[in-house]
Design a protein around this motif. Structure first.
Motif, mmCIF file in Angstrom:
data_model
loop_
_atom_site.group_PDB
_atom_site.id
_atom_site.type_symbol
_atom_site.label_atom_id
_atom_site.label_comp_id
_atom_site.label_asym_id
_atom_site.label_seq_id
_atom_site.Cartn_x
_atom_site.Cartn_y
_atom_site.Cartn_z
ATOM 1 N N THR A 15 4.586 0.335 27.211
ATOM 2 C CA THR A 15 3.455 0.979 27.881
ATOM 3 C C THR A 15 3.139 2.266 27.130
ATOM 4 O O THR A 15 4.014 2.819 26.459
ATOM 5 N N GLU A 16 1.900 2.724 27.247
ATOM 6 C CA GLU A 16 1.580 4.047 26.694
ATOM 7 C C GLU A 16 1.686 5.097 27.796
ATOM 8 O O GLU A 16 1.503 6.284 27.549
ATOM 9 N N ARG A 17 1.949 4.638 29.027
ATOM 10 C CA ARG A 17 2.037 5.588 30.146
ATOM 11 C C ARG A 17 3.390 6.291 30.145
ATOM 12 O O ARG A 17 4.385 5.739 29.699
ATOM 13 N N CYS A 18 3.378 7.516 30.654
ATOM 14 C CA CYS A 18 4.647 8.252 30.733
ATOM 15 C C CYS A 18 4.622 9.167 31.951
ATOM 16 O O CYS A 18 3.566 9.712 32.298
ATOM 17 N N ASN A 19 5.773 9.325 32.575
ATOM 18 C CA ASN A 19 5.860 10.221 33.734
ATOM 19 C C ASN A 19 5.988 11.682 33.310
ATOM 20 O O ASN A 19 5.867 12.570 34.132
ATOM 21 N N ASN A 20 6.242 11.927 32.031
ATOM 22 C CA ASN A 20 6.148 13.289 31.509
ATOM 23 C C ASN A 20 4.776 13.454 30.853
ATOM 24 O O ASN A 20 4.071 12.478 30.604
ATOM 25 N N ASN A 21 4.441 14.700 30.554
ATOM 26 C CA ASN A 21 3.137 14.972 29.946
ATOM 27 C C ASN A 21 3.359 15.944 28.783
ATOM 28 O O ASN A 21 2.814 17.046 28.776
ATOM 29 N N CYS A 22 4.188 15.529 27.845
ATOM 30 C CA CYS A 22 4.680 16.462 26.820
ATOM 31 C C CYS A 22 3.559 17.015 25.941
ATOM 32 O O CYS A 22 2.650 16.284 25.531
ATOM 33 N N ILE A 23 3.726 18.288 25.642
ATOM 34 C CA ILE A 23 2.683 19.010 24.903
ATOM 35 C C ILE A 23 2.426 18.415 23.515
ATOM 36 O O ILE A 23 1.319 18.478 23.023
ATOM 37 N N SER A 73 11.110 17.498 36.330
ATOM 38 C CA SER A 73 11.536 16.566 35.272
ATOM 39 C C SER A 73 12.895 16.957 34.688
ATOM 40 O O SER A 73 13.674 16.087 34.278
ATOM 41 N N TYR A 74 13.186 18.264 34.652
ATOM 42 C CA TYR A 74 14.475 18.715 34.107
ATOM 43 C C TYR A 74 15.627 18.166 34.955
ATOM 44 O O TYR A 74 16.580 17.584 34.426
ATOM 45 N N GLU A 75 15.496 18.319 36.265
ATOM 46 C CA GLU A 75 16.553 17.826 37.159
ATOM 47 C C GLU A 75 16.676 16.304 37.062
ATOM 48 O O GLU A 75 17.778 15.757 37.072
ATOM 49 N N ALA A 76 15.525 15.647 36.967
ATOM 50 C CA ALA A 76 15.543 14.169 36.879
ATOM 51 C C ALA A 76 16.241 13.724 35.595
ATOM 52 O O ALA A 76 17.023 12.756 35.600
#
Lengths: 398, 100
Positions: free
Chosen positions: A32-40, A152-155
């Motif tokens: 997938t190209e989807r991601c739960n993060n949104n990295c810069i 996201s860090y805790e996850a």
């Protein structure tokens, strides 16, 4: 082994393919190209709930057909990447399916969605290769500066904790950003405690967005480190850097001429994107360079489409005058894929990567100040001289 | 650990091992943990190893396998039995074959 009938090895060390390589050795699949993060800095990610992307993604059955064909072509290794591969609800099914085909499975993940249940699957069916986890910082502030997702860090910590707890082999990698620079040695030590003495890979020089999204590109450019700063970072372990780079230079570099493809892309390897387009590598998504697997096969792409593509020659004069003549070309990350992402064409020099290659070459004494790689005629002598010196020149400069 | 094996028993390939022929090499790839200390280990069978593996898949007893190999290779059954048992003990120890 105590039997003459069997010998034990690993896929990486086995003497398979030495003389007669299979049509496909290794396949990357972007689930997938989807991601739960949104990295810069990310060159690919779409929002996790992007409904258009979800509709267009390959179905589980389509992916299974591709995996089966890959195995039938001799492929022994598949790499599941994304986006975040664990976002796919059928990840576990596809993973076990691949393992049951006898494929070794490499997984790239941010580990934030890793559950006890999924870890149990990795324990029962080991991927045969370390899972690679991207980690962006040692603190919540530095990590979430990159991911831009609160929590996201805790996850990620939780996911990594599960991997450690279940003793699932994994390796971590990092991205150099303005907010984690001061954590580098702490990260390196932590990484070594996980993966032993192996070097820790860093994403230092960011690629632009793979779909040429200019809004994202503005952001990525903003966080690119300068070539000098990046090379200085690469040289923080001068001995290891010197050894690796000189070894590489003495074996691989030299002017490529007008042929665009001097790498191995599309030669027994390739990358299937989330929508069924087969690319010669992870980066190259130019519409003329991808093969639609919904109407064809991996075999046809590898035996017919990619070989024709690899014959392509550069046409742009700036490429022909610079890159085609430049002995640093293989040290440089400029390639048709990167040129496409930067300029929308396959054959235009990419200044950022050109500057990085030249900075590296000057740092190890391959180039004099102000000199350019395409101006050097006696490049073989330069390399030999530099190898003999063991790259000592740069020690005083950096 | 001693692995007991009976010549009249039938052993078959475990469902947790995948056999594949890649470019003329016949390999066994474990897909579950516990078959080797190295989780990345694979096993390459030579021609005889492969013949035995195929016969196991056809649910033949060890005695039958030895007798067929003895004919195929025109070699004394005693010597063949020794090698076959050594091979199968190795596979059984690793749970790559199971009792049928």
């Amino acid at each position: 082994m105590d039997s003459p009938y069997v010998s034990r090895s690993t896929i990486n060390k086995a003497r398979l393919w030495k003389s007669n390589r299979p049509v496909l050795r290794w396949l990357d699949i972007e689930l997938t190209e989807r991601c739960n993060n949104n990295c810069i800095h990310c060159y690919i990610n779409l929002p996790p709930d992007d409904s258009n992307a979800m509709k267009m993604e390959l179905s589980g059955n389509e992916l299974k057909r591709i995996l089966k064909e890959a195995a039938s072509l001799g492929c022994l290794k598949v790499r599941f990447t994304g986006g975040e591969p664990f976002l796919r609800k059928d990840f576990e099914e596809l993973y076990v399916f691949s393992r049951r085909l006898g494929l070794k499975v490499a997984v790239f993940t941010n580990a934030t969605l890793l559950t006890e249940k999924l870890a149990a699957v990795f324990s029962r069916f080991p991927p045969m290769e370390k899972i690679e986890v991207s980690v962006y910082g040692m603190k919540k502030s530095s990590y979430e500066f990159v991911t831009r997702v609160p929590g996201s860090y805790e996850a990620a910590k939780k996911g990594i904790g599960i991997l450690l707890d279940k003793k699932i082999p994994f390796a971590v990698k990092n991205t150099l950003t303005p907010f984690n620079k001061k954590e580098v040695s702490r990260f390196d030590n932590w990484a070594k405690s996980i993966q032993g003495g192996e070097g820790v890979p860093y994403n230092i020089f960011f690629n632009l967005h793979c779909r040429r999204d200019e809004r994202k590109n503005r952001f990525i450019r903003k966080f690119r480190v300068s070539p000098t700063e990046g090379v200085k970072f690469l040289m923080r372990d001068k001995k290891a850097y010197s050894k690796a780079i000189l070894n590489f230079c003495s074996r691989f570099i030299g002017p490529p001429g007008d042929r665009l493809f001097s790498c191995g892309s599309g030669k027994g390897i390739g990358c299937v994107d989330a929508y069924g387009k087969f690319q010669p590598c992870m980066l190259l998504r130019h519409p003329d360079c991808v093969y639609d697997l919904k109407g064809g096969s991996l075999k046809d792409a590898l035996e017919n489409f990619f070989p024709r593509l690899r014959e392509a020659k550069a046409m742009k004069s700036d490429y022909l005058n610079r890159c085609a003549e430049c002995f640093l070309k293989d040290l440089c990350e400029q390639c048709p894929g990167v040129s496409w992402m930067e300029h929308g064409v396959l054959d235009r020099p990419v200044e950022y990567f050109c500057n990085i290659a030249h900075t590296q070459a000057r740092a190890i004494g391959l180039l004099n100040p102000g000199e350019m790689g395409w101006e050097v005629s006696g490049w073989r002598e330069r390399i030999s001289k530099c190898v003999k010196k063991g790259g000592r020149d740069y020690e005083n400069k950096y | 650990m001693k692995t007991n094996i009976s010549i009249d028993k039938i052993y078959v390939p475990s469902k947790d091992v995948v056999s594949r022929e890649v470019q003329g090499e016949f390999i066994l790839i474990p897909i579950v943990s516990g078959m080797d200390k190295n989780k990345e280990a694979i096993f390459t069978l030579n021609e005889t190893g492969r013949l035995i593996w195929d016969k196991l898949a056809k649910k033949k007893s060890i005695r039958k396998i030895v007798s067929e190999l003895s004919l195929e290779f025109a070699s004394p059954a005693r010597k063949i039995q020794e090698n076959v048992l050594g091979f199968l003990k190795e596979l059984l120890k690793r749970k790559m074959i199971v009792s049928s």
